[in-house]
Design a protein around this motif. Structure first.
Motif, PDB file in Angstrom:
ATOM      1  N   HIS A 125      52.652  47.650  44.633  1.00 42.22           N
ATOM      2  CA  HIS A 125      52.734  46.768  45.792  1.00 42.22           C
ATOM      3  C   HIS A 125      51.445  46.887  46.609  1.00 42.22           C
ATOM      4  CE1 HIS A 125      57.426  46.703  45.896  1.00 42.22           C
ATOM      5  NE2 HIS A 125      56.962  46.785  44.678  1.00 42.22           N
ATOM      6  N   TYR A 126      50.991  45.796  47.148  1.00 43.33           N
ATOM      7  CA  TYR A 126      49.812  45.680  48.022  1.00 43.33           C
ATOM      8  C   TYR A 126      48.479  45.839  47.309  1.00 43.33           C
ATOM      9  CZ  TYR A 126      53.649  46.555  51.225  1.00 43.33           C
ATOM     10  OH  TYR A 126      54.856  46.530  51.850  1.00 43.33           O
ATOM     11  N   GLU A 127      48.479  45.943  45.981  1.00 47.67           N
ATOM     12  CA  GLU A 127      47.196  46.033  45.280  1.00 47.67           C
ATOM     13  C   GLU A 127      46.514  44.677  45.258  1.00 47.67           C
ATOM     14  OE1 GLU A 127      46.075  48.724  42.012  1.00 47.67           O
ATOM     15  OE2 GLU A 127      48.221  48.658  41.558  1.00 47.67           O
ATOM     16  N   THR A 128      45.200  44.707  45.182  1.00 46.72           N
ATOM     17  CA  THR A 128      44.412  43.500  45.002  1.00 46.72           C
ATOM     18  C   THR A 128      43.835  43.532  43.599  1.00 46.72           C
ATOM     19  OG1 THR A 128      43.886  43.356  47.349  1.00 46.72           O
ATOM     20  CG2 THR A 128      42.416  42.195  45.839  1.00 46.72           C
ATOM     21  N   LEU A 129      44.056  42.454  42.869  1.00 45.31           N
ATOM     22  CA  LEU A 129      43.593  42.359  41.484  1.00 45.31           C
ATOM     23  C   LEU A 129      42.581  41.235  41.350  1.00 45.31           C
ATOM     24  CD1 LEU A 129      47.017  42.574  39.604  1.00 45.31           C
ATOM     25  CD2 LEU A 129      45.484  44.454  40.211  1.00 45.31           C
ATOM     26  N   THR A 130      41.625  41.430  40.460  1.00 42.97           N
ATOM     27  CA  THR A 130      40.693  40.370  40.098  1.00 42.97           C
ATOM     28  C   THR A 130      40.961  39.998  38.651  1.00 42.97           C
ATOM     29  OG1 THR A 130      39.048  41.176  41.656  1.00 42.97           O
ATOM     30  CG2 THR A 130      38.262  39.718  39.898  1.00 42.97           C
ATOM     31  N   PHE A 131      41.217  38.710  38.450  1.00 39.46           N
ATOM     32  CA  PHE A 131      41.491  38.165  37.118  1.00 39.46           C
ATOM     33  C   PHE A 131      40.262  37.400  36.658  1.00 39.46           C
ATOM     34  CE2 PHE A 131      45.558  38.708  39.121  1.00 39.46           C
ATOM     35  CZ  PHE A 131      46.449  39.014  38.100  1.00 39.46           C
ATOM     36  N   GLU A 132      39.781  37.714  35.463  1.00 38.47           N
ATOM     37  CA  GLU A 132      38.646  37.015  34.863  1.00 38.47           C
ATOM     38  C   GLU A 132      39.158  36.216  33.672  1.00 38.47           C
ATOM     39  OE1 GLU A 132      35.687  36.932  36.185  1.00 38.47           O
ATOM     40  OE2 GLU A 132      35.906  38.573  37.627  1.00 38.47           O
ATOM     41  N   PHE A 133      38.980  34.908  33.733  1.00 40.39           N
ATOM     42  CA  PHE A 133      39.405  33.994  32.673  1.00 40.39           C
ATOM     43  C   PHE A 133      38.165  33.491  31.947  1.00 40.39           C
ATOM     44  CE2 PHE A 133      42.534  33.924  35.968  1.00 40.39           C
ATOM     45  CZ  PHE A 133      43.757  33.607  35.384  1.00 40.39           C
TER      46      PHE A 133
END
Length: 153
Positions: free
Chosen positions: A100-108
């Protein structure tokens, strides 16, 4: 239900090239978790009960895997290829738990364009704020097929 007619559709197969990419950053908030849990009636204590989670290897509640998949499919529907596209195959490997509360970066990244099958293959990698890889996925997507009117409706 009427879809907004002024909404443009996404890229067609002829407008997509290998190497096309998208970067997206998402923070996991309580409101998103509560909506997911309410919609699915999922009462897994690992997702919401701190006391239970403390007794597991995770030590605190984690984000449901399906929510992370939803972030990916939403980005595909909104951005790459965009509105009018349809996910036809989804393979994902969850490497680390997301809390919970994590920030994720998604690379497509588009890794294959198959015009014969009218499908693009997109590679997805997500990392947390510490740059640890939390998931990778391969998603096959059928882009929108018509561009004549340039609108959904």
């Amino acid at each position: 239900m009427q879809i907004n007619r002024s909404k443009k559709i996404g890229k067609t197969i002829d407008e997509i090239a290998e190497g096309d990419s998208l970067s997206l950053t998402e923070s996991i908030e309580d409101s998103q978790l509560l909506i997911y849990l309410g919609l699915t009636n999922d009462a897994n204590p690992l997702y919401i009960q701190h006391e239970y989670a403390q007794e597991t290897e995770y030590q605190r509640p984690i984000v449901p895997s399906v929510m992370l998949m939803g972030i990916i499919t939403s980005a595909i529907s909104k951005h790459l290829p965009g509105p009018g596209s349809h996910v036809v195959n989804f393979s994902v490997n969850f490497i680390e738990a997301v809390y919970h509360y994590e920030t994720l970066t998604f690379e497509f990244e588009v890794i294959k364009v198959d015009k014969m099958k009218d499908v693009v293959t997109i590679s997805v990698v997500a990392v947390n704020a510490e740059e640890s890889r939390v998931l990778d996925a391969v998603v096959m997507v059928q882009p929108p097929s018509k561009k004549e009117s340039d609108e959904i409706g």
